[in-house]
Write an enzyme that holds these catalytic residues in place. Structure first.
Site, short mmCIF file in Angstrom:
data_model
loop_
_atom_site.label_atom_id
_atom_site.label_comp_id
_atom_site.label_asym_id
_atom_site.label_seq_id
_atom_site.Cartn_x
_atom_site.Cartn_y
_atom_site.Cartn_z
N ASP A 1 0.88 -1.05 -0.37
CA ASP A 1 -0.31 -0.09 0.00
C ASP A 1 1.12 0.91 -0.01
O ASP A 1 1.84 0.94 0.60
CB ASP A 1 -0.62 -0.07 1.28
CG ASP A 1 -1.44 -1.05 1.35
OD1 ASP A 1 -2.20 -1.45 0.01
OD2 ASP A 1 -2.32 -1.98 2.46
N ASP B 1 -4.55 -2.98 4.96
CA ASP B 1 -5.16 -2.80 6.15
C ASP B 1 -6.38 -2.61 6.27
O ASP B 1 -6.96 -2.63 7.86
CB ASP B 1 -4.49 -0.90 6.83
CG ASP B 1 -4.61 -0.09 5.55
OD1 ASP B 1 -5.58 -0.28 4.22
OD2 ASP B 1 -4.37 0.79 5.25
N ASP C 1 -9.10 -6.05 2.33
CA ASP C 1 -8.00 -6.57 1.56
C ASP C 1 -7.95 -8.16 2.30
O ASP C 1 -6.80 -8.71 1.62
CB ASP C 1 -6.83 -5.78 2.53
CG ASP C 1 -6.49 -4.70 2.20
OD1 ASP C 1 -7.10 -4.59 0.78
OD2 ASP C 1 -6.38 -3.38 2.62
#
Length: 1032
Positions: A448, A758, A762
């Protein structure tokens, strides 16, 4: 009535005169209480008679005091006006009738002394009283396994039991033949040696078990958002008490049983408790019940805690679960197969030695210490025969003990436990053991952006109203209408919170970094008063933000008005596409034509090029008559309007890159690991951040396929995706499905993929990846449970640290395998050749057990605790199919084993002649040289390929300590434990010979590392009964 009380008190007064001083004090206190009550009764009578005249005067100057004395000092449940059993039953049974009997949620909150807005007081006394009455939010866990359990497990080993049996027989016969004083040495020394090995092994396993238990308890400690004394703060899940108000958002685990207070679009996943996969909608009317252990699937809300710990179904279930970590990692399974295969070879050799020694004994080809033939047929005593047979069996069994590399599983356990402990210090918490070793093989990391590559400390640095950049917020030219609408869009369409501690002090902001930045901007720059805003407005419906929609919205109306406002906030280009008009800074409404749209797109691109996250605000007004269609429960069932919106403004949020992230990306490149950034930001922001972090180079062409959007990747054909996935470095505006799709493609191409995530959405990608890495600060509980490793500081540099440790684990295990197989090969060959040719084994059972202790436990400790080195990160990743024992390892161990075999067999057959010593001293020379060879070879095993084996040795104090301890114990065994280890004292010249012969292993190790090895695995040249497959 009060006359009788007076009489009773007077009677007590006379009685008091006869009491001791302490008793008199208690009597006086009691007398004071009675007197006060009498005065109260008297006052009530007077008030009843002269109500009008005396009421105000009496209460203006009260003349009495009421004392409430609790004799035992405990807090009674009377201070809470609700029964704990009723609270438990309400949630467990989801019983609305019982809830109505209690007066509803608000009445339960009042009975629990909870302010529904400000929560409980939360001071030490308040929390203690709630603990005493309702219990704590903990549950009893299964007791940990004791040291005795691991000792008992070690003694269950069949080989150990056979060896003990032989030792007991030898002990019995020895005592019978030679008495207690001299007869116990042979059998007793074996028993002592076995107990030492078992004890050390059991203690190591016990210690690692405690370490795993400790890490497990840390992973269970979940931070929870609560409101206490009007302030939102985070506390441990174990500190939750009945009456607490808990703030819930998407991905959170519900920490206790409770009731819904308020919120919007709240849906929970109760599959962990009920097995039902459908999400349950929670509201204040039909279903206000929230059960612990469930996960928030959508929306947000606040709950009132009514039951904690063992009073919840989750607590009862968790207390009954045995959470011992019996997980076997893939590497452990491979080593189990390797151990079994080598054990079979060792067993075959031991069986041959047993047969040869028995044949030689019974055919009269063996002699005792005095040179006499040991077996003389019927003239030999039966006790001597049995004693000789038991001794032969002991030697054969001991060969099996040494041959079986039992230290391999122990090494994996030690290495994993040590690395897990050190990784916790380096901000990485391992949830699944296999991730430690798998991470060392990672070829691609999908990461990310926000909070991982960047610092996750956002601030609003740009604000555009219409097509004007606003820098002077105090300017009167900004329309008050626009300011009011922005207050609504920023303050109400938010999951964050604002807390003002005291008048005149700066407010505190809570929520995600994006929410905190926008709230801070609205309060400090736009002078928003959040409390006043909430009083004057009513929220009707909420559409919560998630990573698919990349926006959030709400319906609200101002009290007293008949206009309904639809507010949207989210990704700038997505909100812009929903708008047909915009406000300028004067509050004038302008039509958004094609030219205006392009100008706004250019503004967004320019902000993105400066690494800013762009957020847009838009709204739309609708009359109440036009919009409202009610259901029976009074809820609006229409979706929020997504067309014809009015653009209110654009803000740019700056989130600076983390210090050191560029170096971490470079380290990954050097290690042969590709970095792919997957982000929800637009393509311009994503490219700018990727260049800043070093993932892209500034001169890279924009349209060469290295930067794509999620929708573009999604719309590729399967063939196109497989063809282009390796080239992609940045994927912008991606959804969780796009991330999952990329992981699947990379795995299909043979990559070992690590993924960071997070959010709740996901979870599929984290589970699909070979290694799932969740974020400890911003990660939801759903994401953490789906991951293998939790990055505690959300920092990409910690991901690289995990990569280093993963490679270190694999490398340390390979070092120990090389060390142990060298000992195995040498010991087996020496004993086998000596048994066949001379009819005896040069190394006794006790000596072989000492060697086993050196190579199994002490060797494992020395080699399994090496720290990661820079050279590890400079090597390419280990592939999925690469054999565990590489050609480099075969080259090193065969060279050392051949040297040890040559030296020891020379000593066996020519040692007495060369050094002019007797057989006893010669056997001691063989034993001493063999042990010292292993000590020197431990240094060689530190580096598999590097020629300088001493580099960094000063940093591993444990290695130096274990080598020193081994040498000291060896000196003690040779010089002082003659009867125990069957050795003779050596003089200085003989010690120097042993040390010199052992030290030659260093130059041999240096020379053989110059020899190149073929790429084809060594065992593939042979078909050894499937052994190559077992080892690979």
């Amino acid at each position: 009535m009060y006359n009788s009380k007076v009489q009773l008190c007077l009677l007590d007064l006379f009685t008091t005169l006869r009491l001791s001083i302490p008793q008199k004090r208690w009597r006086r206190a009691f007398f004071g209480i009675c007197s006060s009550r009498i005065m109260v009764s008297f006052a009530k009578d007077v008030i009843a008679k002269r109500k009008d005249q005396l009421r105000s005067a009496f209460f203006r100057s009260p003349s009495y005091t009421i004392l409430d004395i609790n004799s035992n000092g405990d807090v009674s449940s009377d201070c809470f006006k609700v029964d704990n059993k009723d609270l438990i039953e309400i949630i467990k049974e989801k019983n609305p009738d019982l809830l109505r009997q209690q007066g509803g949620v608000q009445a339960v909150a009042a009975a629990l002394k909870t302010d529904v807005e400000n929560g409980i007081l939360g001071d030490a006394e308040d929390v203690a009283s709630r603990h005493n009455v309702f219990g704590s939010n903990t549950y009893p866990k299964q007791p940990p396994k004791s040291l005795f359990h691991f000792v008992w497990e070690a003694f269950k080993d069949t080989i150990i039991l056979i060896l003990l049996g032989c030792a007991l027989l030898s002990l019995g016969f020895g005592i019978r033949e030679n008495g207690w004083k001299d007869g116990w040495y042979d059998g007793g020394s074996i028993i002592i040696a076995v107990f030492i090995i078992v004890g050390v092994s059991a203690f190591s396993n016990f210690r690692q078990s405690k370490q795993f238990k400790k890490l497990s308890s840390i992973s269970d400690n979940i931070p929870i958002d609560v409101i206490r004394s009007g302030r939102r703060s985070q506390i441990s899940i174990f500190d939750i008490v009945v009456g607490d108000i808990v703030c819930l958002k998407i991905g959170d685990q519900i920490p206790a049983d409770g009731l819904f207070l308020d919120g919007h679009s709240l849906q929970v996943d109760e599959s962990s408790m009920t097995g039902e996969s459908d999400h349950i909608e929670v509201d204040g009317n039909r279903n206000p019940f929230l059960i612990s252990g469930a996960k928030v699937a959508d929306g947000y809300g606040r709950m009132l805690v009514t039951s904690v710990g063992m009073n919840t179904a989750w607590g009862e279930m968790m207390s009954s679960i045995n959470r011992d970590n019996n997980e076997r990692t893939p590497l452990q399974e491979r080593l189990d197969k390797l151990t079994l295969s080598i054990g079979k070879v060792g067993l075959a050799v031991a069986f041959l030695v047993l047969i040869v020694l028995l044949v030689r004994y019974f055919t009269g080809n063996t002699e005792d210490e005095n040179g006499n033939q040991e077996f003389n047929g019927s003239r030999t005593k039966i006790n001597d025969v049995i004693n000789a047979v038991v001794s032969i069996i002991s030697d054969a069994v001991t060969i099996v003990v040494v041959a079986i590399p039992e230290g391999l599983p122990l090494t994996v356990t030690l290495t994993l436990a040590y690395s897990m402990k050190r990784m916790m210090v380096d901000q990485a918490m391992v949830r699944k053991l296999m991730a430690c070793e798998t991470m060392g093989s990672a070829t691609t990391i999908c990461t990310d952006k926000t909070g991982t590559l960047t610092m996750n400390q956002m601030t609003v640095t740009e604000f555009w109203l219409g097509q004007d950049a606003i820098t002077d917020y105090a300017s009167p030219t900004i329309s008050s209408v626009i300011i009011d609408l922005l207050h609504q869009g920023a303050g109400l369409n938010s999951t964050g919170a604002v807390y003002k501690p005291h008048s005149g002090t700066l407010p505190e902001f809570f929520g995600s970094p994006t929410e905190k930045a926008i709230l801070s901007w609205a309060v400090l720059k736009l002078k928003m008063d959040i409390e006043e805003l909430k009083k004057t407005c009513t929220i009707l419906q909420v559409e919560a933000f998630n990573s698919d929609k990349k926006r959030s919205g709400l319906l609200m109306k101002k009290n007293g008005e008949r206009l309904i406002h639809t507010h949207w906030k989210g990704a700038a280009e997505m909100i812009l596409a929903m708008c047909s008009r915009f406000y300028d800074r004067n509050g004038s409404l302008k039509f958004m034509g094609e030219n205006e749209m392009k100008k706004f797109e250019l503004i967004i691109q320019n902000m993105a090029a400066n690494s800013l996250r762009c957020i847009a605000f838009a709204q739309k007004e609708t009359s109440i008559e036009e919009l409202f269609n009610y259901r029976e429960d009074g809820k609006i069932h229409e979706k929020l309007s997504e067309e014809g919106l009015i653009l209110l403004g654009l803000v740019g949020l700056k989130d600076p890159c983390r210090p050191g992230v560029k170096n971490a990306v470079e380290d990954c490149r050097d290690a042969g690991v590709q970095i792919k950034m997957i982000t929800g930001d637009n393509i311009f922001t994503a490219r700018a951040i990727a260049i800043e972090c070093g993932i892209l180079k500034p001169n890279q062409v924009a349209d060469n396929g290295e930067v794509v959007e999620g929708v573009e990747f999604r719309n590729y054909t399967q063939e196109q995706r497989m063809e282009r996935v390796d080239k992609i470095c940045v994927m912008a505006r991606s959804s969780p499905f796009d991330k999952l799709l990329m992981v699947q493609c990379l795995k299909q191409k043979g990559h070992v993929v690590a993924v960071t995530g997070d959010g709740t959405n996901d979870a599929p990608a984290l589970k699909e990846a070979d290694i799932g890495l969740s974020m400890g600060i911003q990660g939801t509980e759903v994401a953490k449970e789906s991951s293998d490793i939790v990055i505690l500081d959300d920092n990409f540099a910690s991901v690289v640290t995990v990569l280093r440790w993963g490679r270190c684990v694999y490398n340390n295990i390979q070092k120990f395998i090389q060390f142990q197989l060298t000992v195995n090969v040498a010991a087996l060959v020496i004993n086998f050749v000596a048994a066949i040719s001379a009819g005896e084994v040069p190394l006794t059972a006790v000596q072989l057990l000492w060697v086993n202790l050196i190579m199994d436990t002490l060797g494992a400790l020395a080699l399994a605790t090496e720290r990661p080195t820079k050279e590890l990160i400079e090597k390419p990743p280990v592939g999925r199919t690469e054999p565990l024992i590489t050609n480099v390892m075969w080259r090193n161990l065969m060279a050392q084993a051949l040297y040890q075999i040559s030296v020891l067999l020379t000593l066996q057959f020519r040692g007495e002649t060369i050094f002019s010593v007797d057989q006893k001293v010669n056997d001691t020379l063989i034993f001493n040289t063999f042990v010292l060879c292993q000590v020197f070879n431990e240094f060689n095993s530190r580096k598999l390929e590097k020629k300088n084996v001493f580099k960094g040795i000063h940093k591993n104090k444990l290695f130096i300590g274990i080598v020193g301890l081994t040498i000291i114990l060896q000196v003690v065994i040779v010089e002082f434990l003659k009867r125990f280890a069957d050795t003779e004292r050596l003089d200085w010249s003989e010690w120097c010979v042993c040390i010199g012969l052992a030290a030659i292993s260093w130059p041999i190790g240096w020379v053989v590392k110059w020899i190149p090895v073929p790429e084809q695995p060594f065992l593939s040249f042979f078909q050894v009964a499937g052994l190559s497959k077992q080892i690979e």
